[in-house]
Design a protein around this motif. Structure first.
Motif, PDB file in Angstrom:
ATOM      1  N   LYS A   1       0.842  -1.160   0.029  1.00 56.10           N
ATOM      2  CA  LYS A   1      -0.016   0.071  -0.085  1.00 56.10           C
ATOM      3  C   LYS A   1       0.854   1.289   0.024  1.00 56.10           C
ATOM      4  CE  LYS A   1      -3.725   2.989   0.793  1.00 56.10           C
ATOM      5  NZ  LYS A   1      -4.527   2.394   1.910  1.00 56.10           N
ATOM      6  N   VAL A   2       2.021   1.337   0.776  1.00 53.34           N
ATOM      7  CA  VAL A   2       2.905   2.334   0.994  1.00 53.34           C
ATOM      8  C   VAL A   2       3.403   2.605  -0.480  1.00 53.34           C
ATOM      9  CG1 VAL A   2       4.903   3.293   1.792  1.00 53.34           C
ATOM     10  CG2 VAL A   2       3.489   2.035   3.409  1.00 53.34           C
ATOM     11  N   TRP A   3       3.992   1.547  -1.312  1.00 56.80           N
ATOM     12  CA  TRP A   3       4.578   1.509  -2.616  1.00 56.80           C
ATOM     13  C   TRP A   3       3.626   2.253  -3.416  1.00 56.80           C
ATOM     14  CZ3 TRP A   3       2.779  -0.318  -7.260  1.00 56.80           C
ATOM     15  CH2 TRP A   3       3.795  -0.175  -8.375  1.00 56.80           C
TER      16      TRP A   3
ATOM     17  N   ASP B   1       5.077 -10.028   6.703  1.00 55.19           N
ATOM     18  CA  ASP B   1       4.194  -9.841   5.776  1.00 55.19           C
ATOM     19  C   ASP B   1       2.892 -10.331   6.623  1.00 55.19           C
ATOM     20  OD1 ASP B   1       3.446  -9.744   2.928  1.00 55.19           O
ATOM     21  OD2 ASP B   1       2.820 -11.689   3.126  1.00 55.19           O
ATOM     22  N   GLY B   2       2.824 -11.327   7.262  1.00 50.43           N
ATOM     23  CA  GLY B   2       1.536 -11.715   7.679  1.00 50.43           C
ATOM     24  C   GLY B   2       0.820 -10.779   8.565  1.00 50.43           C
ATOM     25  N   TYR B   3       1.694 -10.377   9.722  1.00 45.78           N
ATOM     26  CA  TYR B   3       1.142  -9.497  10.422  1.00 45.78           C
ATOM     27  C   TYR B   3       0.576  -8.205   9.893  1.00 45.78           C
ATOM     28  CZ  TYR B   3       4.294  -5.981  12.186  1.00 45.78           C
ATOM     29  OH  TYR B   3       5.171  -4.876  12.252  1.00 45.78           O
ATOM     30  N   THR B   4       1.268  -7.733   9.023  1.00 51.29           N
ATOM     31  CA  THR B   4       1.050  -6.336   8.351  1.00 51.29           C
ATOM     32  C   THR B   4      -0.086  -6.602   7.504  1.00 51.29           C
ATOM     33  OG1 THR B   4       2.824  -6.628   6.357  1.00 51.29           O
ATOM     34  CG2 THR B   4       3.446  -5.252   8.716  1.00 51.29           C
ATOM     35  N   LYS B   5      -0.280  -7.653   6.930  1.00 47.09           N
ATOM     36  CA  LYS B   5      -1.362  -8.023   6.026  1.00 47.09           C
ATOM     37  C   LYS B   5      -2.869  -7.779   6.837  1.00 47.09           C
ATOM     38  CE  LYS B   5      -3.415  -9.698   2.055  1.00 47.09           C
ATOM     39  NZ  LYS B   5      -3.080  -9.079   0.636  1.00 47.09           N
ATOM     40  N   ILE B   6      -2.727  -8.587   8.038  1.00 47.31           N
ATOM     41  CA  ILE B   6      -3.660  -8.786   8.792  1.00 47.31           C
ATOM     42  C   ILE B   6      -4.049  -7.347   9.362  1.00 47.31           C
ATOM     43  CG2 ILE B   6      -4.601  -9.476  11.000  1.00 47.31           C
ATOM     44  CD1 ILE B   6      -3.175 -12.015  10.457  1.00 47.31           C
ATOM     45  N   ALA B   7      -3.150  -6.454   9.847  1.00 44.83           N
ATOM     46  CA  ALA B   7      -3.258  -5.192  10.180  1.00 44.83           C
ATOM     47  C   ALA B   7      -3.934  -4.203   8.948  1.00 44.83           C
ATOM     48  CB  ALA B   7      -2.216  -4.577  10.871  1.00 44.83           C
ATOM     49  N   HIS B   8      -3.475  -4.620   7.966  1.00 48.44           N
ATOM     50  CA  HIS B   8      -4.039  -3.720   6.673  1.00 48.44           C
ATOM     51  C   HIS B   8      -5.461  -3.912   6.476  1.00 48.44           C
ATOM     52  CE1 HIS B   8      -4.101  -1.846   2.790  1.00 48.44           C
ATOM     53  NE2 HIS B   8      -4.537  -2.811   2.516  1.00 48.44           N
TER      54      HIS B   8
ATOM     55  N   GLU C   1     -14.810 -16.704   7.759  1.00 48.68           N
ATOM     56  CA  GLU C   1     -13.616 -15.897   7.725  1.00 48.68           C
ATOM     57  C   GLU C   1     -13.084 -15.912   8.980  1.00 48.68           C
ATOM     58  OE1 GLU C   1     -15.234 -12.241   6.127  1.00 48.68           O
ATOM     59  OE2 GLU C   1     -16.057 -11.657   7.668  1.00 48.68           O
ATOM     60  N   THR C   2     -13.865 -15.942   9.942  1.00 47.08           N
ATOM     61  CA  THR C   2     -13.100 -15.739  11.181  1.00 47.08           C
ATOM     62  C   THR C   2     -12.209 -16.906  11.732  1.00 47.08           C
ATOM     63  OG1 THR C   2     -14.853 -14.326  12.452  1.00 47.08           O
ATOM     64  CG2 THR C   2     -13.915 -15.716  13.751  1.00 47.08           C
ATOM     65  N   ASP C   3     -12.941 -18.105  11.418  1.00 50.42           N
ATOM     66  CA  ASP C   3     -12.016 -19.342  11.561  1.00 50.42           C
ATOM     67  C   ASP C   3     -10.666 -19.404  10.730  1.00 50.42           C
ATOM     68  OD1 ASP C   3     -13.474 -20.343  13.718  1.00 50.42           O
ATOM     69  OD2 ASP C   3     -15.046 -21.705  12.449  1.00 50.42           O
ATOM     70  N   LEU C   4     -10.798 -18.929   9.500  1.00 47.83           N
ATOM     71  CA  LEU C   4      -9.500 -19.087   8.694  1.00 47.83           C
ATOM     72  C   LEU C   4      -8.625 -17.916   9.277  1.00 47.83           C
ATOM     73  CD1 LEU C   4     -11.564 -19.519   5.274  1.00 47.83           C
ATOM     74  CD2 LEU C   4     -10.222 -21.195   6.360  1.00 47.83           C
ATOM     75  N   LEU C   5      -9.017 -16.814   9.629  1.00 48.26           N
ATOM     76  CA  LEU C   5      -8.336 -15.742  10.293  1.00 48.26           C
ATOM     77  C   LEU C   5      -7.477 -16.395  11.324  1.00 48.26           C
ATOM     78  CD1 LEU C   5      -6.793 -13.499   9.741  1.00 48.26           C
ATOM     79  CD2 LEU C   5      -8.801 -12.032  10.778  1.00 48.26           C
ATOM     80  N   LEU C   6      -8.159 -16.852  12.303  1.00 46.37           N
ATOM     81  CA  LEU C   6      -7.727 -17.443  13.529  1.00 46.37           C
ATOM     82  C   LEU C   6      -6.761 -18.433  13.096  1.00 46.37           C
ATOM     83  CD1 LEU C   6     -11.170 -17.853  15.625  1.00 46.37           C
ATOM     84  CD2 LEU C   6      -8.898 -16.372  16.305  1.00 46.37           C
ATOM     85  N   ALA C   7      -7.049 -19.396  12.199  1.00 44.73           N
ATOM     86  CA  ALA C   7      -5.932 -20.510  11.806  1.00 44.73           C
ATOM     87  C   ALA C   7      -4.782 -19.628  11.482  1.00 44.73           C
ATOM     88  CB  ALA C   7      -6.583 -21.365  11.012  1.00 44.73           C
ATOM     89  N   GLU C   8      -4.714 -18.600  10.506  1.00 49.06           N
ATOM     90  CA  GLU C   8      -3.773 -17.775  10.165  1.00 49.06           C
ATOM     91  C   GLU C   8      -2.960 -17.267  11.260  1.00 49.06           C
ATOM     92  OE1 GLU C   8      -0.794 -16.009   7.331  1.00 49.06           O
ATOM     93  OE2 GLU C   8      -1.870 -17.842   7.545  1.00 49.06           O
ATOM     94  N   ILE C   9      -3.574 -16.677  12.479  1.00 47.67           N
ATOM     95  CA  ILE C   9      -3.079 -15.909  13.468  1.00 47.67           C
ATOM     96  C   ILE C   9      -2.264 -17.045  14.324  1.00 47.67           C
ATOM     97  CG2 ILE C   9      -3.595 -15.083  15.582  1.00 47.67           C
ATOM     98  CD1 ILE C   9      -5.803 -13.368  14.210  1.00 47.67           C
ATOM     99  N   ASP C  10      -2.935 -18.198  14.362  1.00 46.48           N
ATOM    100  CA  ASP C  10      -2.133 -19.340  15.340  1.00 46.48           C
ATOM    101  C   ASP C  10      -0.930 -19.696  14.436  1.00 46.48           C
ATOM    102  OD1 ASP C  10      -4.270 -19.270  17.213  1.00 46.48           O
ATOM    103  OD2 ASP C  10      -5.198 -21.070  16.423  1.00 46.48           O
TER     104      ASP C  10
ATOM    105  N   GLY D   1       0.049  -8.991  -3.552  1.00 49.28           N
ATOM    106  CA  GLY D   1      -0.038  -8.926  -1.841  1.00 49.28           C
ATOM    107  C   GLY D   1      -0.769  -7.638  -1.451  1.00 49.28           C
ATOM    108  N   TYR D   2      -1.509  -6.855  -2.337  1.00 48.93           N
ATOM    109  CA  TYR D   2      -2.160  -5.647  -2.011  1.00 48.93           C
ATOM    110  C   TYR D   2      -3.280  -6.087  -1.723  1.00 48.93           C
ATOM    111  CZ  TYR D   2      -3.708  -0.644  -2.562  1.00 48.93           C
ATOM    112  OH  TYR D   2      -3.871   0.603  -2.276  1.00 48.93           O
TER     113      TYR D   2
END
Length: 970
Positions: free
Chosen positions: A427-429, A508-515, A534-543, A822-823
């Motif tokens: 996004k910055v780019w 890359d993972g945490y900044t994508k989630i924060a984005h 979408e919640t369970d999939l994101l929780l799995a990615e966070i784990d 990745g955007y």
């Protein structure tokens, strides 16, 4: 030929540096930092020599053109060419040469020659980086890899380029409670000891420009006295000030000095207190105008508010600002330089100042006025990383150039974000390359809040500004390469390839989630608790990311652990833990309303996340003997207003157990559920297998009681299998069971309908399985098929695209959509490059074309998921076009006619919080194959996803939108 070599022996046998009497003292101070770097690498700190006879066999000679007789002599002898750097801005030469005659005992010399003070300093720090020293060596405490020897081949020569952007820097802002607490704890205040730390960071990152902290600090008093400003000038740091602090005076200074008996009066009002305000500015210029500055001009209200009251007209405000500029220009001529063209000045077109610049049809603005001759016009983002208006082609000749004020941190509406890094590099780019391409190349400054945890995006921002050719528009989809390089620079000395890649995944993972949603803006109602999982999939990615982070933490060498915690672990885990807490809260609320006992287990997990948040901050504050004490104090949980006031921790719901065994069956990814009562809903549809690429689906059995509750599953459909056929839940140790259903299409024998019977204490749930596959006969490659009542397509998955030839006005490139990897919130995005071109609405603009198949002809809606761009021009037009099949093109404005940035605009506010703008357009589809073209007409149009569904039949509610539909790939 003998190579140039540094090693312990060389460093021990003689001095390394030749220190010229004529050199700038700031250069000598930074050279001392580099000597410390070399000491860390080789274990021997080199000394300085002032005479050639004291030099080692392989010295480093550093100096600045025009300040070093030794450089002049080498240039005269033809050993170096100062013409390579002379007259250029912030350029340096690095070259290995043979020692001249008379330099007894010297074999080879590494020459570092700067075109000016900063050029020499950048050259010295370049040597440190070549030795493997991180630019954050002193800021973070990163230790470099030990070397036995460093070799440069004979004939080595490097000449740097002029930096792409003239002034490049950051703004320390919103500094309480975090940065201010840190300053007082470590340095005793906002003084020169602290600023030396900050100045070194800025220069090592190849920046040159700073807006100092200003919430409670007074840069020109806190040094003590002028020590801060004097140190900045000595080291080559150009000082500016924020958009509402003109003439080298900070806002806090007026608050501190004002009063009924003050010579400056008691009103920050140029109309009622012109003499006092003018005196205030005049004294600031007298005091600090001798230093290297970019002087902010113009005026805003106190504490970053509007200049005049709401009753003032546009003309009143413009006239006031014009009078202010005339007065300030006069004062600068009198007290800084009679030739205003020699004085860098800047006017920030921030918030309400922007319309004062443009005016309207009835009231001419300041644009083109003589008062702005030579003044850099600072454009701004919307405080959330989206550019506002940009210079038009007619404005390109402005002789003061243009700047950009960008944000990695913001204190304001709709929700502040000040805690830890939440910026995503793609996004910055995308935004900053667009700014550069529109001619914004004089000044870039980014609000970094407390600096801490912003080192990652700040490094990228400054590298982009320093070498745009390498990382800018031509470097599309190279942010991942930058991240790998950045990680290796900071952790290559302590980590192997596996660990370096793990850090990349984590960043890359945490900044994508924060984005997707900044931590401060996150709450239990953002993501849907069940739809599309979408919640369970994101929780799995966070784990998954959490496991990576914890594994790195456990195995990080002790000497690298503090830096890893500060740069990676704390911002990543802080983000991930907070996101997890709110996601669990959303599930907790949903399940508690169904009286599911799992809600109570989730409640305990939420409490654990809250405790973990406090532990992470405590750990961060304790690391490296309290190096970052105070930096984690910004509030970040449960914002209900724009700031931290009235924050609320997640509400936890507990379900009271039923007095008899009760179970509930829910189809995963949907909100369909049943307890099996014959007089209520007792049949559920499972439709996942209508997609040819799906072989697994699932449903979950929940208990509503803390009594043992048994279930039994009967599946007589031979081509379906369930992972469990019976079980017992007790609501305490086990509150739910997920049953995986698999399909064997080879055994279907023409059948498409099946059943799964789930026997519960209170009845029976029949799950009707529909495995009817769509007819894809004759459909071409890259056709997306509606199997769930909608078609969802990631923007990058177009079937064709149409580019437009160069426009013949000097633009050598064809214009067309390109994918930005990745955007965005899901996969990627598409945008037209060159990003500066406007296109007339119609078929002759760049387009992307998508193929999709729907079961029936009729009226549909195409919903675009777009980056929340703001119009590039003041006419409030961000146009794109949509064309279904051979129909007419619908020209759509992505924003409403009355769209405005900020000012409590719900349209804009929702866009920046969601980091997406969604807009629907009616289209007509035919049964079977269809095409849809999306045209871009205005700069800044960025599309991430496309969803097509029958009119009035919206897909299930979700935050990220439906996942991609089945696609034919041949």
């Amino acid at each position: 030929m003998m190579a140039y070599a540094l090693n312990r022996t060389v460093l021990q046998t003689g001095a390394l540096f030749l220190d010229e009497q004529e050199a700038y003292s700031g250069v000598r101070k930074m050279a001392d930092k580099v000597a410390g770097d070399i000491g860390k690498v080789f274990g021997v700190r080199p000394g300085f020599a002032k005479e050639i006879r004291l030099l080692s066999a392989f010295p480093v000679l550093f100096g600045t053109d025009g300040k070093s007789p030794a450089l002049d002599e080498l240039d005269r002898l033809g050993r170096i060419r100062l013409d390579d750097i002379r007259g250029k801005r912030e350029v340096f030469l690095m070259q290995v040469i043979d020692a001249p005659e008379g330099w007894n005992g010297v074999n080879k010399v590494l020459v570092i020659a700067g075109s000016d003070k900063r050029g020499t300093i950048y050259g010295l720090f370049r040597l440190s980086e070549m030795l493997g020293v991180s630019p954050l060596v002193n800021w973070i405490g990163i230790q470099p890899r030990k070397l036995e020897e460093f070799v440069l081949e004979d004939g080595f020569k490097f000449v740097s380029k002029e930096p792409s952007v003239r002034y490049r820097g950051f703004f320390i802002n919103d500094e309480w409670p975090a940065f201010g607490t840190w300053c007082n704890h470590r340095f005793g205040g906002f003084n020169a000891a602290m600023y030396e730390h900050v100045f070194e960071l800025l220069l090592r990152l190849k920046g040159n420009y700073l807006w100092p902290a200003m919430w409670s600090a007074r840069f020109y008093d806190d040094g003590p006295g002028l020590a801060n400003a004097e140190l900045a000038d000595e080291l080559g740091v150009v000082i500016g000030s924020s958009h509402h602090e003109p003439c080298l005076r900070q806002g806090e200074e007026y608050r501190y000095l004002r009063g009924p008996d003050s010579i400056y009066g008691d009103a920050w009002n140029f109309r009622t207190n012109e003499a006092g305000i003018t005196r205030f500015w005049e004294d600031g210029l007298k005091r600090s105008g001798k230093f290297e500055n970019v002087i902010t001009v113009g005026m805003r209200g106190e504490q970053d508010t509007a200049i005049m009251g709401k009753e003032a007209t546009l003309e009143d405000n413009i006239n006031l600002l014009r009078d202010v500029l005339r007065t300030q220009n006069r004062l600068i001529r009198e007290h800084v330089n009679p030739d205003l063209r020699q004085v860098p000045r800047m006017l920030a077109l921030y918030k309400e100042v922007e319309p004062f610049f443009y005016g309207d049809d009835e009231t001419p603005g300041l644009i083109g006025s003589e008062e702005l001759d030579g003044v850099t016009l600072l454009f701004c983002d919307d405080n959330f990383g989206n550019l506002r208006t940009l210079p038009t082609e007619d404005m390109q000749g402005h002789n003061g150039g243009y700047g950009m004020y960008y944000h990695f941190d913001y204190h304001g509406w709709p929700i502040s974000f000040e805690w830890i890094n939440s910026s995503h590099l793609p996004k910055v780019w995308e935004q900053m390359t667009m700014a550069y391409d529109f001619g914004i190349r004089e000044l870039w400054v980014v609000n970094v809040g407390d600096i801490a945890t912003q080192e990652f995006p700040l490094s990228y921002f400054l590298d982009l500004a320093y070498d745009f050719d390498r990382w800018g528009t031509k470097a599309i989809n190279r942010t991942d390469e930058y991240v790998k390089q950045w990680i290796r620079l900071h952790f290559g000395a302590s980590c192997g390839e596996r660990e370096l890649d793990a850090i990349r995944q984590l960043l890359d993972g945490y900044t994508k989630i924060a984005h997707r949603r900044r931590p401060e803006a996150m709450n239990a109602d953002v993501y849907h608790p069940v739809h599309y999982r979408e919640t369970d999939l994101l929780l799995a990615e966070i784990d998954r990311l959490t496991e990576i982070a914890e594994d790195l933490y456990r195995n990080m060498p002790n000497d690298a652990l503090p830096a890893f915690i500060a740069l990676v672990y704390y911002p990543a885990m802080g983000n991930l833990n907070l996101q997890k807490m709110h996601l669990l809260a959303g599930k907790n609320h949903y399940l508690a309303k169904l009286n599911c006992m799992e809600a109570n287990l989730l409640a305990e997990q939420i409490k654990a996340c809250l405790a973990r948040d406090a532990e992470l901050i405590e750990q961060y504050h304790a690391v490296d003997n309290g190096r970052w004490f105070g930096m984690g104090l910004s509030e970040h949980i449960g914002f209900t207003q724009w700031n931290e006031e009235e924050c609320r921790y997640p509400v936890i719901m507990n379900a009271l157990p039923a007095r008899k065994p009760r179970l509930l069956v829910a189809i995963d990814g949907t909100s369909r559920w049943s307890e099996g009562s014959s007089w209520h809903v007792h049949r559920l549809d499972l439709t996942d297998f209508r997609r040819p690429d799906v072989t697994e689906a699932s449903f979950t059995i929940h208990t509503l009681s803390d009594l043992e509750s048994a279930y039994e599953i009967v599946c007589e459909t031979p081509w379906l299998a369930c992972s469990s056929l019976r079980g017992t839940l007790d609501g305490v140790t086990k509150a739910s069971e997920t049953v995986t259903v698999t399909i064997d299409r080879n055994r279907m024998n023409g059948e498409t309908k099946g059943q799964i019977i789930v026997k519960l204490p209170n009845g029976t749930v029949t799950i009707d399985v529909d495995a009817t596959l769509p007819d894809v006969t004759g459909l071409p490659d890259m056709t997306f098929v509606a199997t769930d009542g909608y078609v969802s397509i990631e923007a990058a998955h177009f079937a064709a695209k149409g580019d437009v030839p160069p426009n013949g006005d000097g633009d050598p490139e064809a214009a067309g959509f390109r994918v930005i990897d990745g955007y965005g919130k899901t996969l990627s995005a598409v945008k037209v490059f060159p990003s500066t071109r406007h296109f007339a609405p119609g078929p002759d603009a760049p387009y992307v074309e998508y193929r999709f198949a729907v079961p029936a002809a009729g009226e549909y809606e195409a919903e675009l998921f777009m980056q929340p761009s703001n119009p590039a021009t003041k006419d409030n037009r961000l146009l794109y076009g949509i064309r279904a099949n051979d129909g007419d093109i619908a020209v759509v404005n992505a924003v409403s006619p009355n769209f405005r940035v900020g000012d409590h605009s719900e349209e804009w506010g929702n866009g920046v919080l969601d980091n997406i703008r969604r807009q629907r357009t009616a289209i007509t589809c035919q049964g079977g194959l269809n095409t849809l073209r999306v045209y871009a007409y205005s700069p800044g149009f960025v599309m991430e996803k496309l969803v097509i569904h029958p009119a009035g039949q919206n897909p299930a509610e979700s935050y990220l939108g439906p996942p991609p539909s089945y696609c034919i790939r041949k």
